[in-house]
Design a protein around this motif. Structure first.
Motif, PDB file in Angstrom:
ATOM      1  N   VAL A  99      19.597  -4.699  12.758  1.00  0.00           N
ATOM      2  CA  VAL A  99      20.231  -3.409  12.480  1.00  0.00           C
ATOM      3  C   VAL A  99      19.129  -2.349  12.433  1.00  0.00           C
ATOM      4  O   VAL A  99      18.130  -2.520  11.741  1.00  0.00           O
ATOM      5  CB  VAL A  99      20.983  -3.440  11.126  1.00  0.00           C
ATOM      6  CG1 VAL A  99      21.528  -2.065  10.782  1.00  0.00           C
ATOM      7  CG2 VAL A  99      22.098  -4.471  11.167  1.00  0.00           C
ATOM      8  N   THR A 100      19.314  -1.280  13.199  1.00  0.00           N
ATOM      9  CA  THR A 100      18.366  -0.170  13.197  1.00  0.00           C
ATOM     10  C   THR A 100      19.057   1.028  12.569  1.00  0.00           C
ATOM     11  O   THR A 100      20.156   1.410  12.982  1.00  0.00           O
ATOM     12  CB  THR A 100      17.907   0.164  14.632  1.00  0.00           C
ATOM     13  OG1 THR A 100      17.357  -1.013  15.223  1.00  0.00           O
ATOM     14  CG2 THR A 100      16.862   1.261  14.631  1.00  0.00           C
ATOM     15  N   ALA A 101      18.417   1.595  11.541  1.00  0.00           N
ATOM     16  CA  ALA A 101      18.997   2.722  10.800  1.00  0.00           C
ATOM     17  C   ALA A 101      17.969   3.825  10.627  1.00  0.00           C
ATOM     18  O   ALA A 101      16.775   3.564  10.515  1.00  0.00           O
ATOM     19  CB  ALA A 101      19.486   2.245   9.434  1.00  0.00           C
ATOM     20  N   LYS A 102      18.456   5.051  10.591  1.00  0.00           N
ATOM     21  CA  LYS A 102      17.598   6.216  10.341  1.00  0.00           C
ATOM     22  C   LYS A 102      17.842   6.684   8.911  1.00  0.00           C
ATOM     23  O   LYS A 102      18.981   6.780   8.466  1.00  0.00           O
ATOM     24  CB  LYS A 102      17.934   7.340  11.326  1.00  0.00           C
ATOM     25  CG  LYS A 102      17.057   8.546  11.176  1.00  0.00           C
ATOM     26  CD  LYS A 102      17.400   9.596  12.208  1.00  0.00           C
ATOM     27  CE  LYS A 102      16.512  10.812  12.023  1.00  0.00           C
ATOM     28  NZ  LYS A 102      16.843  11.867  12.952  1.00  0.00           N
TER      29      LYS A 102
ATOM     30  N   MET B  53      23.045   7.924   2.926  1.00  0.00           N
ATOM     31  CA  MET B  53      21.582   7.831   2.870  1.00  0.00           C
ATOM     32  C   MET B  53      20.974   7.406   4.206  1.00  0.00           C
ATOM     33  O   MET B  53      19.780   7.540   4.413  1.00  0.00           O
ATOM     34  CB  MET B  53      21.154   6.851   1.773  1.00  0.00           C
ATOM     35  CG  MET B  53      21.485   7.347   0.371  1.00  0.00           C
ATOM     36  SD  MET B  53      20.937   6.220  -0.907  1.00  0.00           S
ATOM     37  CE  MET B  53      19.161   6.391  -0.774  1.00  0.00           C
ATOM     38  N   TYR B  54      21.794   6.867   5.104  1.00  0.00           N
ATOM     39  CA  TYR B  54      21.281   6.380   6.390  1.00  0.00           C
ATOM     40  C   TYR B  54      22.336   6.532   7.475  1.00  0.00           C
ATOM     41  O   TYR B  54      23.515   6.713   7.195  1.00  0.00           O
ATOM     42  CB  TYR B  54      20.861   4.908   6.279  1.00  0.00           C
ATOM     43  CG  TYR B  54      22.007   3.993   5.914  1.00  0.00           C
ATOM     44  CD1 TYR B  54      22.806   3.419   6.897  1.00  0.00           C
ATOM     45  CD2 TYR B  54      22.315   3.714   4.587  1.00  0.00           C
ATOM     46  CE1 TYR B  54      23.865   2.604   6.569  1.00  0.00           C
ATOM     47  CE2 TYR B  54      23.369   2.899   4.248  1.00  0.00           C
ATOM     48  CZ  TYR B  54      24.138   2.348   5.249  1.00  0.00           C
ATOM     49  OH  TYR B  54      25.205   1.539   4.918  1.00  0.00           O
ATOM     50  N   THR B  55      21.870   6.449   8.713  1.00  0.00           N
ATOM     51  CA  THR B  55      22.749   6.422   9.877  1.00  0.00           C
ATOM     52  C   THR B  55      22.388   5.186  10.685  1.00  0.00           C
ATOM     53  O   THR B  55      21.208   4.986  11.008  1.00  0.00           O
ATOM     54  CB  THR B  55      22.541   7.674  10.765  1.00  0.00           C
ATOM     55  OG1 THR B  55      22.768   8.837   9.975  1.00  0.00           O
ATOM     56  CG2 THR B  55      23.467   7.661  11.962  1.00  0.00           C
ATOM     57  N   ILE B  56      23.387   4.364  10.990  1.00  0.00           N
ATOM     58  CA  ILE B  56      23.142   3.187  11.829  1.00  0.00           C
ATOM     59  C   ILE B  56      22.981   3.669  13.265  1.00  0.00           C
ATOM     60  O   ILE B  56      23.883   4.294  13.827  1.00  0.00           O
ATOM     61  CB  ILE B  56      24.312   2.168  11.734  1.00  0.00           C
ATOM     62  CG1 ILE B  56      24.480   1.655  10.301  1.00  0.00           C
ATOM     63  CG2 ILE B  56      24.099   1.008  12.710  1.00  0.00           C
ATOM     64  CD1 ILE B  56      23.358   0.789   9.797  1.00  0.00           C
ATOM     65  N   LEU B  57      21.820   3.390  13.843  1.00  0.00           N
ATOM     66  CA  LEU B  57      21.558   3.797  15.226  1.00  0.00           C
ATOM     67  C   LEU B  57      22.035   2.745  16.210  1.00  0.00           C
ATOM     68  O   LEU B  57      22.578   3.061  17.262  1.00  0.00           O
ATOM     69  CB  LEU B  57      20.066   4.067  15.420  1.00  0.00           C
ATOM     70  CG  LEU B  57      19.469   5.160  14.536  1.00  0.00           C
ATOM     71  CD1 LEU B  57      17.970   5.265  14.754  1.00  0.00           C
ATOM     72  CD2 LEU B  57      20.147   6.496  14.806  1.00  0.00           C
TER      73      LEU B  57
END
Length: 96
Positions: free
Chosen positions: A56-59, A75-79
């Protein structure tokens, strides 16, 4: 904010001790570099976390010490989410 605390507060990983274990196993990167549990997380960082056969890659969008459960996903966005290919072991032919 420490990586393990961010993962717990954002609920990407449920417990801080588990977040620490995952980081110490080298399964988390920040901006492409392996990160320990004590690594500093900043807004705009890109985290990649390997959960078994999934990455999982998140910003990071927001840093807060405490957040309500229904606001944690802010708090994050899943890229992206990727499934890793399962590598089959090669069999050795002993009939030679």
């Amino acid at each position: 904010m420490r990586l393990d605390k961010f993962l717990k507060v954002s609920r990407l990983i449920k417990r801080r001790t588990l977040a620490k274990e995952v980081a110490d196993q080298g399964r988390i990167t920040i901006n492409g570099k392996k990160a320990k549990a004590s690594a500093d997380v900043k807004v705009g960082d890109e985290l990649s976390i390997r959960f078994g056969q999934k990455v999982v890659t998140a910003k990071v969008n927001l840093l807060k010490d405490t957040v309500k459960k229904d606001e944690a996903n802010l708090m994050y966005t899943i890229l992206k989410e990727e499934r890793l290919e399962k590598v089959e072991p090669e069999f050795i032919d002993d009939e030679d």
